[in-house]
Design a protein around this motif. Sequence first.
Motif, short mmCIF file in Angstrom:
data_model
loop_
_atom_site.label_atom_id
_atom_site.label_comp_id
_atom_site.label_asym_id
_atom_site.label_seq_id
_atom_site.Cartn_x
_atom_site.Cartn_y
_atom_site.Cartn_z
N UNK A 40 6.72 -7.00 -7.30
CA UNK A 40 5.27 -6.92 -7.15
C UNK A 40 4.91 -5.64 -6.41
N UNK A 41 4.10 -4.83 -7.03
CA UNK A 41 3.69 -3.55 -6.45
C UNK A 41 2.19 -3.59 -6.21
N UNK A 42 1.78 -3.39 -4.96
CA UNK A 42 0.36 -3.36 -4.62
C UNK A 42 0.01 -1.99 -4.05
N UNK A 43 -0.99 -1.36 -4.63
CA UNK A 43 -1.45 -0.04 -4.20
C UNK A 43 -2.85 -0.23 -3.63
N UNK A 44 -3.04 0.12 -2.34
CA UNK A 44 -4.29 -0.18 -1.65
C UNK A 44 -5.17 1.06 -1.47
N UNK A 48 -1.80 3.15 0.95
CA UNK A 48 -0.55 2.50 1.28
C UNK A 48 -0.14 1.58 0.13
N UNK A 49 1.13 1.19 0.11
CA UNK A 49 1.60 0.28 -0.92
C UNK A 49 2.48 -0.80 -0.29
N UNK A 50 2.60 -1.91 -0.99
CA UNK A 50 3.52 -2.98 -0.63
C UNK A 50 4.29 -3.35 -1.88
N UNK A 58 16.10 -17.73 -5.75
CA UNK A 58 16.04 -17.80 -4.30
C UNK A 58 14.68 -17.28 -3.83
N UNK A 59 13.59 -17.98 -4.12
CA UNK A 59 12.25 -17.46 -3.85
C UNK A 59 11.94 -17.21 -2.39
N UNK A 60 12.68 -17.85 -1.49
CA UNK A 60 12.40 -17.65 -0.06
C UNK A 60 12.95 -16.31 0.43
N UNK A 61 14.04 -15.87 -0.20
CA UNK A 61 14.70 -14.64 0.24
C UNK A 61 14.10 -13.43 -0.45
N UNK A 62 12.88 -13.09 -0.10
CA UNK A 62 12.23 -11.92 -0.67
C UNK A 62 12.44 -10.73 0.26
N UNK A 63 12.26 -9.54 -0.31
CA UNK A 63 12.37 -8.32 0.49
C UNK A 63 11.15 -7.46 0.22
N UNK A 64 10.59 -6.90 1.27
CA UNK A 64 9.36 -6.12 1.13
C UNK A 64 9.58 -4.69 1.59
N UNK A 65 8.95 -3.77 0.84
CA UNK A 65 8.99 -2.35 1.17
C UNK A 65 7.56 -1.88 1.36
N UNK A 66 7.29 -1.20 2.49
CA UNK A 66 5.95 -0.68 2.75
C UNK A 66 6.01 0.84 2.89
N UNK A 67 4.92 1.51 2.54
CA UNK A 67 4.88 2.96 2.68
C UNK A 67 3.54 3.53 2.28
N UNK A 68 3.50 4.85 2.21
CA UNK A 68 2.28 5.56 1.84
C UNK A 68 2.48 6.34 0.56
N UNK A 69 1.41 6.52 -0.20
CA UNK A 69 1.48 7.28 -1.43
C UNK A 69 0.08 7.67 -1.85
N UNK A 70 -0.02 8.58 -2.81
CA UNK A 70 -1.31 8.94 -3.38
C UNK A 70 -1.13 9.28 -4.85
N UNK A 71 -2.25 9.25 -5.57
CA UNK A 71 -2.24 9.46 -7.01
C UNK A 71 -2.91 10.79 -7.35
#
Length: 251
Positions: A40-44, A48-50, A58-71
């Motif tokens: 799942x990619x969210x661009x705010x 920033x993105x998530x 294993x739905x409980x064992x998720x991993x998240x990546x956060x950062x900044x970006x621009x288009x």
Amino acid sequence: MKLKIILLFVFVLFIQCKGEKIEKISTKNTSLFFESEMLKFQFFSDNTYLFTVIKKDEPIKSKKYKGSCYFKNDTIYFKPFYFEFNRSEKAVIKNNFIEFINPNYPVRLEIEKNLFHTKSKLDLKKYLDYAFFSFDAKYLKDDSNYKSNHLKPADLNQKELVELDQILKKCFSDNASKLRKFNQYINQCIVVINEKQEKEILIKSYCKDPYNTNEFKYSLIMMDDGGNCNIGLKVNLTKRTYSDLHISGSA
């Protein structure tokens, strides 16, 4: 086939872009579900993105990546740091896919809804057995059929896609005694400019998998054997010829 992980992609955008300036717009995509994982990619609107990876078993064992970006100009730039998931510094939007450039792990993600207003260069509705990937020398370095220090990445237009299809069908017709029928294959293509400044397509064709019909669109297939279910060749659009047909050995 020895496939890399197939991805599930949800692309949620809340933006409308003009250069690097972003204004808020609210929309939500429908999930796309593939076989092995959910991404799942969210661009705010604050640039920033998530990015979330969830294993289906294993739905409980998720991993998240956060950062900044621009288009900008059909490209997402990850700044000031690379995209942690695969270390890409940017991702290009084209032909209804997002493709991460020069990653440690090459992957393309299909977009369900796109508020970037980008234009697809290719209409693939009549060419569903084709997938196009950007050239990256490190992923071809061990393939003797494609070795060159002078290749440069390129793209096709719609007319060239029609020509490619005609030439590839001719190859299958000319070699009918060695190959299966053309419509039994999927074709992963990399478009380049060669050392003679000619437009060339590096092609790997594989027998279709009846259980995973769309996997080939998202990641390059790595397969060492397979007989005539694993073939490679080059198509030269400048000369309108094909060459270097290679059929893998059997396991």
